[in-house]
Every structure is written in structure tokens, then in C-alpha cells.
Design an enzyme around this catalytic site. Structure first.
Site, PDB file in Angstrom:
ATOM      1  N   GLU A 131       7.943  -1.706  -1.740  1.00 12.39           N
ATOM      2  CA  GLU A 131       6.787  -1.855  -2.406  1.00 12.39           C
ATOM      3  C   GLU A 131       6.654  -2.674  -3.681  1.00 12.39           C
ATOM      4  O   GLU A 131       7.285  -2.261  -4.515  1.00 12.39           O
ATOM      5  CB  GLU A 131       5.889  -0.404  -2.605  1.00 12.39           C
ATOM      6  CG  GLU A 131       4.695  -0.566  -3.051  1.00 12.39           C
ATOM      7  CD  GLU A 131       3.992   0.949  -3.042  1.00 12.39           C
ATOM      8  OE1 GLU A 131       2.959   1.379  -3.875  1.00 12.39           O
ATOM      9  OE2 GLU A 131       4.477   2.068  -2.315  1.00 12.39           O
TER      10      GLU A 131
ATOM     11  N   LYS B  47       2.686  11.098  -4.568  1.00  7.21           N
ATOM     12  CA  LYS B  47       3.140  10.293  -3.675  1.00  7.21           C
ATOM     13  C   LYS B  47       3.610   9.021  -4.780  1.00  7.21           C
ATOM     14  O   LYS B  47       4.683   8.392  -4.300  1.00  7.21           O
ATOM     15  CB  LYS B  47       2.001   9.329  -2.594  1.00  7.21           C
ATOM     16  CG  LYS B  47       2.614   8.414  -1.726  1.00  7.21           C
ATOM     17  CD  LYS B  47       2.443   7.129  -2.336  1.00  7.21           C
ATOM     18  CE  LYS B  47       2.728   6.072  -1.305  1.00  7.21           C
ATOM     19  NZ  LYS B  47       2.959   4.798  -1.878  1.00  7.21           N
TER      20      LYS B  47
END
Length: 442
Positions: free
Chosen positions: A96, A280
Site C-alpha cells: 500500500e 485498520k
């Protein structure tokens, strides 16, 4: 190296069979040939799959079943970390964009005021043994507890090496569960200090071994014997305290940034929908270090989320508040991680990661991970409370999209510039831009 093109797959009713007899016994070449014959792979796919990095086929085949190749992740370094007065360079494996840049930025902001301060509760975990069908639960509980010393000794016979290092089975507890329509059951908790190992296999071995002795003490029977990934006696805590003077950002005063982060934290503290995304982001950091260091990020994530819900409402693992001209943050997270065993024994890159980290124990690794999680959380809240998460994230995401589209190193910046300009950051758009650039149409 130029990115490989993505081969399109025509979907039809003629699906290849998933039944390949004896696949696990086959050699590397036999597996490839079987997959080609079954029309699951092409010759070109096979050439692409052949492991060419540090992990060869034999190593991959020892790590998992039915191996055919290796899936790589980018490995980067979280920089600027000062934790308990020591500098750390933190390897992180993640796909990411912005994760590593974000933690490095926050670690830099925290340095002038001492960085991160951490604590670790110890490496105790729980093996659960389920007893069902007993006629007298009080008598069963009493019999188990009266024989605690002997049961602990039996459990420790299965892992003498861990006992020699100061670990091993330390306690036995019992829990009677009576839940309405469900059958009553007694759960025995075998509390085990796993030292510098994550300890899953050790815990399971000891739980299975002592279960036979427990069954002799009751007229019930033993069913499950397995560790719990809710390791609430293996908790790492990290804190930081950053003055307003370090927090000014793109036209926002340091005080405004701090108060925005405080309000964002309060949102997560009262709303589980927000807390889920809040956590998260924390795990973006922690799991990246888990993967890089050869630890089980799935176990860590399940334990973290269960820990977040222990009050009955899902809550944030990290909280932030304003105090005396400072932004103060604290994270508390269970971390069952190890510095020995598992992939660490035979994975060359994982071994290199541990040499870069220079941690001397599982507890030290857990404390580093907690600091990374806190930094990652602050970075996300800082972006959300100021310019929004997308602006900074999108420029990094665009680089990934450009590379996926096949842009070479000297082409990526130009592709990214055009992607951001048109605000359509997709692989198809990047391919069109790349085609036009190469044909001098832009």
C-alpha cells in the site's frame, strides 16, 4: 525490469479441473507440466513463476504445500524511529502506498521530544482445553485445580528446551461456560511463557499433552486443545508526546492539528464504525513489520481486533488527547511475535530483516511494532484532520499504477503527472498516457 503484462483470461463453461492427483508428491517440473496439461497455466506463465530470488522452489516447498512459485512484496524501511532512547531502522513489507512514508514522517516529528516510550507485559499466552459432558462441574474444577502442580509438570515435560530458557507452563485456570441453549463446558487455560518464540506449536503440543491427564480427573471428555490468539497477557504499550510547535502543517497551526487529531480520536472512541477503520490504519504499520520479520500477521490481527472488543464495544487500540500544549498518544495492543522459529530459521530475507532491526528479544520486537502502529495511526489522523487522506495518498498510488501499466523508471514521473492532472488514477488510463508519451503525443 519492465513490468509484466497482465494476461487476460477468457471466462467460459470449460473450466479446468481442480483435481490433480498426487500433486503434492510432484517435483517442481512435474507440477508445472501437470498445470500446463490441465490448461491452468501456459508455458509463458511457468517461466514467469519460476522462483528467481532468495527463496528457491525447495525453500518455498518446505514452507507451504503445493508450492508453484513465490509472490513478492515491496520491502522498505521505516526511518527516524527513536524508541526508549535507541534508534531503530524498521523493515516493512507492504504493497500500500504511503504507509512507510507516513510512519517515517511521524517518527521524525516525535524525535525532538524523546520519540516513543514503550512497555511490554511479558510473553505469556494461553492454551485452551475444552472439557464437555462431565456430570459435576464443581467437582471437575476442584480436581483440576487440586492437581495444578502435577499438571504443570506434565505440560513442561513436552517442551524442556523452553523450560530451560525460563519459560514453560506457569499456571492453570478454569472457566465454566453455561450459555443458555448450548451445552455446558469447562475451559481449562494453560498459561505458558513462550520466551522469544511466538509459540503456537509449543502451546498446542503442551495443551494436547496435558489434556490426557485432565481427562483422567473427570468423567467428561476432552474436545478441543489449542492456543488462543487473544493474548491479553502479552501486551505492548507505546506512548509519545509531541509539542504543538512540531505539528504545524500546510497552513494549519500546531494547535489546530493537535485538536483535530484529538477530535478524530474521540470519534473512534465512541463509534465502532470509525474505530474499525482507525484500527485498520494501525495494523497497516504493525502487519507490515510482522510480514517483514517472518511473523504471523493473521494471528496478530485477530488478537488485536478481539482485544479492541474486550469491553463489549469495539474500540480504538490507540487514543490521542491534548495536554499542556502537547499532543499525547498511547497505544495498547497484544502482540504474539517471535524472534526465533518459523520462517526466521530458513528465510534469507527475514534473517536480514532481523539483522537490520537489531532487536534482542520478542518483547523488544513487540515494543517496536507498537511504536510503528502508533506512528501510523497519528499519520492517518493528521491527514484526515487537515488536508484529507486522499491528496497525499493519491500521488504515491499513482506511482504504483504507472509501474503496473508498464512505465519504465524514467517514464514514471511523467505518467504520474498526467494521472494526477486528469484525476483518473487507473491502470487503463496510465496505459493510454504511456502510449501517447512514447509516441510523442503529450
Amino acid at each position: 525490469m519492465q513490468a509484466q503484462p497482465i494476461r487476460s483470461i477468457e471466462m467460459n463453461d470449460e473450466r479446468p479441473t481442480s483435481r490433480i492427483s498426487g500433486f503434492f508428491k510432484m517435483s517442481q517440473e512435474e507440477r508445472y507440466r501437470a498445470l500446463i496439461d490441465a490448461q491452468i497455466l501456459t508455458e509463458e506463465d511457468v517461466e514467469y513463476l519460476r522462483p528467481s530470488g532468495e527463496i528457491g522452489f525447495d525453500t518455498a516447498n518446505h514452507m507451504i504445500e503445493n508450492a508453484i512459485g513465490v509472490l513478492e512484496l515491496p520491502l522498505g524501511l521505516g526511518l527516524n524511529f527513536l524508541i526508549d532512547g535507541k534508534d531503530y531502522v524498521v523493515p516493512m513489507a507492504v504493497e500500500e502506498p504511503s504507509v512507510i512514508a507516513a510512519v517515517s514522517h511521524i517518527a521524525k516529528l516525535a524525535r525532538p521530544s524523546g520519540g516513543f516510550k514503550t512497555e511490554y507485559s511479558g510473553s505469556r499466552m494461553i492454551g485452551q482445553i475444552q472439557v464437555v459432558g462431565a456430570s459435576d462441574w464443581d467437582a471437575t474444577s476442584a480436581a483440576i485445580l487440586e492437581n495444578k502442580a502435577r499438571l504443570l509438570a506434565v505440560a513442561n515435560e513436552f517442551e524442556p528446551g523452553m523450560v530451560a530458557r525460563g519459560g514453560g507452563a506457569k499456571d492453570i485456570r478454569v472457566r465454566l461456560i453455561e450459555e443458555g441453549k448450548y451445552q455446558s463446558m469447562l475451559i481449562v487455560h494453560l498459561v505458558i511463557d513462550t520466551c522469544d518464540a511466538m509459540g503456537a506449536n509449543m502451546i498446542n503440543t503442551m495443551a494436547e499433552g496435558v489434556a490426557q491427564e485432565i481427562e483422567k480427573l473427570t468423567d467428561g471428555r476432552i474436545l478441543l486443545r489449542i492456543l488462543s490468539n487473544l493474548c491479553d497477557e502479552r501486551v505492548a504499550v507505546a506512548r509519545c508526546r509531541i509539542p504543538f510547535s512540531e505539528l504545524g502543517w500546510r497552513g494549519f497551526s500546531g494547535e489546530d492539528v493537535a485538536k483535530g487529531i484529538e477530535l478524530a480520536s474521540q470519534f473512534a472512541e465512541v463509534d465502532p464504525y470509525r474505530a474499525t477503520t482507525h484500527n485498520k490504519g494501525i495494523m497497516n504499520g504493525i502487519s507490515s513489520v510482522c510480514i517483514a520479520s517472518g511473523n504471523d500477521w493473521r494471528a496478530v490481527e485477530s488478537g488485536a481486533h478481539a482485544f479492541a472488543a474486550r469491553s463489549g464495544q469495539y474500540s480504538p487500540l490507540a487514543v490521542w488527547w491534548v495536554e499542556d500544549g502537547h499532543l499525547v498518544g498511547e497505544i495498547e495492543v497484544p502482540l504474539a511475535v517471535g524472534t526465533v522459529g518459523g520462517p526466521i530459521r530458513f528465510h534469507p530475507t527475514v534473517q536480514l530483516v532481523h539483522r537490520i532491526l537489531r532487536v534482542e528479544s520478542a518483547g523488544e520486537l513487540a515494543r517496536v511494532m507498537a511504536a510503528v502502529g502508533l506512528a501510523q495511526n497519528m499519520a492517518a489522523l493528521k491527514a484526515l484532520a487537515t488536508e484529507g487522506i486522499q491528496r497525499g495518498h493519491m500521488s504515491l498510488h499513482a506511482r504504483s499504477v504507472a509501474a503496473t501499466a508498464g512505465a519504465l523508471e524514467d517514464e514514471i514521473d511523467d505518467v504520474v503527472k498526467h494521472l494526477l492532472k486528469c484525476q483518473d488514477i487507473k491502470v487503463d488510463r496510465a496505459r493510454r498516457i504511456l502510449f501517447e508519451l512514447r509516441n510523442s503525443q503529450l
